[in-house]
Design a protein around this motif. Structure first.
Motif, PDB file in Angstrom:
ATOM      1  N   MET A 156      93.766  96.709 104.382  1.00 53.63           N
ATOM      2  CA  MET A 156      94.379  95.469 103.916  1.00 53.63           C
ATOM      3  C   MET A 156      95.111  94.804 105.073  1.00 53.63           C
ATOM      4  O   MET A 156      95.763  95.474 105.880  1.00 53.63           O
ATOM      5  CB  MET A 156      95.345  95.747 102.761  1.00 53.63           C
ATOM      6  N   ASN A 157      94.972  93.479 105.164  1.00 56.54           N
ATOM      7  CA  ASN A 157      95.570  92.724 106.268  1.00 56.54           C
ATOM      8  C   ASN A 157      97.073  92.535 106.055  1.00 56.54           C
ATOM      9  O   ASN A 157      97.542  92.401 104.920  1.00 56.54           O
ATOM     10  CB  ASN A 157      94.911  91.359 106.394  1.00 56.54           C
ATOM     11  N   VAL A 188      89.937  92.624 117.419  1.00 52.21           N
ATOM     12  CA  VAL A 188      89.786  91.672 116.326  1.00 52.21           C
ATOM     13  C   VAL A 188      88.735  90.635 116.708  1.00 52.21           C
ATOM     14  O   VAL A 188      88.804  90.048 117.795  1.00 52.21           O
ATOM     15  CB  VAL A 188      91.122  90.960 116.013  1.00 52.21           C
ATOM     16  N   SER A 189      87.771  90.406 115.803  1.00 58.66           N
ATOM     17  CA  SER A 189      86.805  89.320 116.008  1.00 58.66           C
ATOM     18  C   SER A 189      87.515  88.009 115.698  1.00 58.66           C
ATOM     19  O   SER A 189      88.051  87.825 114.590  1.00 58.66           O
ATOM     20  CB  SER A 189      85.591  89.497 115.093  1.00 58.66           C
ATOM     21  N   ASP A 238      84.773  92.282 110.352  1.00 61.14           N
ATOM     22  CA  ASP A 238      84.460  93.185 109.249  1.00 61.14           C
ATOM     23  C   ASP A 238      85.697  93.727 108.551  1.00 61.14           C
ATOM     24  O   ASP A 238      85.592  94.322 107.469  1.00 61.14           O
ATOM     25  CB  ASP A 238      83.595  94.341 109.746  1.00 61.14           C
ATOM     26  N   LYS A 239      86.877  93.561 109.147  1.00 58.22           N
ATOM     27  CA  LYS A 239      88.097  94.101 108.553  1.00 58.22           C
ATOM     28  C   LYS A 239      89.170  93.046 108.301  1.00 58.22           C
ATOM     29  O   LYS A 239      90.108  93.299 107.539  1.00 58.22           O
ATOM     30  CB  LYS A 239      88.683  95.206 109.444  1.00 58.22           C
ATOM     31  N   TYR A 240      89.035  91.885 108.930  1.00 55.21           N
ATOM     32  CA  TYR A 240      90.075  90.863 108.796  1.00 55.21           C
ATOM     33  C   TYR A 240      89.543  89.648 108.043  1.00 55.21           C
ATOM     34  O   TYR A 240      88.404  89.211 108.263  1.00 55.21           O
ATOM     35  CB  TYR A 240      90.589  90.436 110.168  1.00 55.21           C
ATOM     36  N   LEU A 241      90.380  89.131 107.167  1.00 63.30           N
ATOM     37  CA  LEU A 241      90.055  87.914 106.429  1.00 63.30           C
ATOM     38  C   LEU A 241      89.987  86.736 107.398  1.00 63.30           C
ATOM     39  O   LEU A 241      90.669  86.733 108.433  1.00 63.30           O
ATOM     40  CB  LEU A 241      91.106  87.670 105.350  1.00 63.30           C
ATOM     41  N   LYS A 284      88.589  92.335 102.834  1.00 66.34           N
ATOM     42  CA  LYS A 284      87.495  91.496 103.301  1.00 66.34           C
ATOM     43  C   LYS A 284      86.278  91.587 102.380  1.00 66.34           C
ATOM     44  O   LYS A 284      85.700  90.574 101.987  1.00 66.34           O
ATOM     45  CB  LYS A 284      87.102  91.902 104.725  1.00 66.34           C
ATOM     46  N   GLN A 285      85.887  92.771 101.963  1.00 63.68           N
ATOM     47  CA  GLN A 285      84.709  92.942 101.121  1.00 63.68           C
ATOM     48  C   GLN A 285      84.915  92.255  99.781  1.00 63.68           C
ATOM     49  O   GLN A 285      84.032  91.564  99.270  1.00 63.68           O
ATOM     50  CB  GLN A 285      84.410  94.427 100.893  1.00 63.68           C
ATOM     51  N   THR A 286      86.134  92.428  99.217  1.00 67.11           N
ATOM     52  CA  THR A 286      86.427  91.819  97.913  1.00 67.11           C
ATOM     53  C   THR A 286      86.408  90.317  98.017  1.00 67.11           C
ATOM     54  O   THR A 286      85.891  89.613  97.155  1.00 67.11           O
ATOM     55  CB  THR A 286      87.805  92.299  97.406  1.00 67.11           C
TER      56      THR A 286
END
Length: 290
Positions: A156-157, A188-189, A238-241, A284-286
């Protein structure tokens, strides 16, 4: 001439000529005393003037000095009591002022969090307080007072101040550990907000000594990216909104391949002074599924 013999029972009588002689001597003595009084008093007064009066003056001055010292001691005691009272008041006011300053500082931070929450109003968020951190001057990794019981999960961010802080990397029942974007193992992308050119932002604690982190692999063939441009999380992370502010470009350098660029970013978050954070409970997935 035969001596006079006092017989038993007879009273003693003084001859009149002796009595008259004694009275004459007494009268003469009284006259001398009367006439000699002034002559006697003058040397006495002189002795009193030179000896007794200065002595009396000295005693008077000593008494006056003792009286003044006594009054000064009373005043000193009063001043000491007043000073102690004022010190107590100053201490109380200082403590009150410190509490007010702390309340003001906390209010400002909460106001910043509220404004940040409004900025990302589309996300669900949980407020948390930092209760521990790793050694060092920077909040590269820290622990917050919320966990699984509050619905928190790994990845979670976390945001605070002006933007992105990091993400949750481990979680317990009532705590969670956050790894920030300035940590050496953080990647971070990201992209520039103005041109949407992609890049990778990496944590660098050594660079944080200058208040910066690094970026690399920026594709900017038209040289449109400028210092001061905003950098946000990209859609491909893939992990950050997406579109969470990371910071501002402070330096740009061309790489040796002449195809990409690298440089430095000033983070939007003050990683030296963190107290409260917001955890975005949408992962992110949600978010992508929704």
């Amino acid at each position: 001439m035969s001596p006079v013999v006092k017989r038993k029972g007879e009273k003693f009588t003084l001859p009149s000529k002796y009595l008259l002689f004694i009275l004459t001597i007494l009268c003469t003595a009284m006259m001398l005393i009367t006439f000699g009084t002034d002559a006697f008093n003058r040397p006495l007064n002189t002795v009193v003037g030179y000896v007794i009066i200065p002595f009396q003056r000295g005693i008077g001055r000593v008494g006056e000095w003792l009286s003044n010292r006594s009054e000064e001691l009373v005043q000193i005691r009063t001043l000491l009591d007043e000073n102690a009272r004022l010190k107590a008041e100053v201490a109380a006011l200082t403590e009150e002022n410190t509490l007010l300053q702390q309340d003001k500082y906390e209010l400002n931070r909460l106001q910043e969090l509220f404004e940040l929450s409004e900025q990302y109003a589309s996300y669900h968020k949980v407020g948390a307080r930092i209760i521990g951190r790793d050694s060092g001057n920077w909040y590269s990794a820290f622990v917050i007072d919320k966990g699984e019981e509050d619905g928190l999960e790994v990845d979670m961010n976390v945001i605070a101040g002006g933007g992105l802080v990091g993400r949750i990397t481990s979680v317990g029942p009532n705590w969670a550990r956050v790894t920030s974007i300035i940590s050496d193992n953080s990647h971070v992308s990201a992209m520039t907000l103005s041109t949407e050119d992609n890049m990778t932002v990496s944590g660098d604690l050594k660079q944080m000594a200058n208040g910066c982190i690094t970026f690399k692999q920026l594709m900017d063939g038209q040289d449109m990216v400028r210092e001061g441009d905003k950098v946000v999380t990209s859609d491909i992370s893939d992990k950050y909104l997406p579109n969470i502010l990371i910071g501002y470009i402070s330096a740009i350098d061309k790489d040796a391949n002449n195809l990409t660029k690298s440089g430095q970013i000033v983070p939007a978050v003050d990683f030296e002074h963190l107290g409260e954070v917001l955890v975005i409970t949408d992962r992110k997935q949600t978010a992508e599924e929704n």
